[in-house]
Design an enzyme around this catalytic site. Structure first.
Site, PDB file in Angstrom:
ATOM      1  N   ASP A   1      24.555  26.976  61.351  1.00 23.09           N
ATOM      2  CA  ASP A   1      25.788  27.006  62.153  1.00 23.09           C
ATOM      3  C   ASP A   1      26.419  28.385  62.352  1.00 23.09           C
ATOM      4  OD1 ASP A   1      25.260  24.321  61.954  1.00 23.09           O
ATOM      5  OD2 ASP A   1      27.114  23.778  60.933  1.00 23.09           O
TER       6      ASP A   1
ATOM      7  N   LYS B   1      23.392  19.094  65.715  1.00 22.99           N
ATOM      8  CA  LYS B   1      23.930  18.034  64.862  1.00 22.99           C
ATOM      9  C   LYS B   1      25.353  17.690  65.268  1.00 22.99           C
ATOM     10  CE  LYS B   1      25.063  21.301  61.113  1.00 22.99           C
ATOM     11  NZ  LYS B   1      26.503  21.102  60.992  1.00 22.99           N
TER      12      LYS B   1
ATOM     13  N   CYS C   1      28.872  23.079  55.468  1.00 20.82           N
ATOM     14  CA  CYS C   1      27.540  22.767  55.986  1.00 20.82           C
ATOM     15  C   CYS C   1      26.417  23.429  55.207  1.00 20.82           C
ATOM     16  CB  CYS C   1      27.475  23.105  57.473  1.00 20.82           C
ATOM     17  SG  CYS C   1      28.637  22.088  58.427  1.00 20.82           S
TER      18      CYS C   1
END
Length: 196
Positions: A9, A104, A146
């Site tokens: 990310d 995602k 994450c």
């Protein structure tokens, strides 16, 4: 041994100036690029994930309602909406070495890279099995959300996991330290990229 790198990310909305900015996020993007350029043969596969949320709706309760304040635990401000600049990789991240892109959170809350799908529509677990990956290094954003979720899922998939602690940044120092302690207790290694 087949080793993969997970880049988690590293997106505009999670770096300085973004909707959910992590302090030091842009520097992490640049350091990951430098690290990959210095070690082009280190990884057999490089996975890069992105939050890729739907523009309509609350993405399964992930986005706080417009009339409510996000709790920053399970509800969040609108971020990383599919097709927007905020959802794109940070420009300091060189993605030329990425072999698998993962999206995602498409309509649902998702933290771990294992909850995403590859551009080909498969799962991360399927891709790891197909490639014979035994070892995973994890870098990216944010350490306390994450990154930790992805590292723990990597361990749950019966692979050896390392978190490169100079190539991650978290939302807060205390929760990031707790996250790294959790992955260590679960069996992962936490080490600087210079020792990888």
């Amino acid at each position: 041994m087949t080793r993969a790198l997970f880049i988690i990310d590293v997106q505009n909305d999670f770096t300085e100036g973004g909707a959910l900015a992590v302090e030091g996020g842009a520097a992490v993007a640049a350091r990951i690029s430098t690290y990959l350029a210095a070690h082009p043969e280190r990884y057999d596969a490089v996975f890069a994930s992105r939050d890729w949320h739907d523009a309509a709706g609350d993405n399964g309760g992930h986005f706080a309602p417009s009339d409510a304040v996000p709790d920053f635990v399970s509800t969040w401000p609108v971020h990383c909406v599919a097709g927007t600049t905020g959802a794109e990789y940070h420009p300091a991240l060189d993605t030329s070495a990425v072999t698998l892109h993962v999206r995602k959170g498409q309509g649902v809350p998702a933290y771990s890279i294992f909850e995403g799908t590859t551009d080909g529509g498969g799962t991360v677990s399927e891709a790891l099995d197909r490639l014979g990956v035994t070892d995973i290094d994890v870098v990216g954003l944010a350490t306390d959300y994450c990154v930790v979720a992805s590292a723990l899922d990597g361990l749950a998939s019966a692979r050896t996991v390392r978190v490169l602690d100079d190539l991650v940044a978290g939302v807060a120092a205390d929760s990031s330290a707790t996250a790294l302690a959790r992955v260590t207790e679960a069996g992962a290694s936490v080490l600087p990229s210079s020792a990888a």
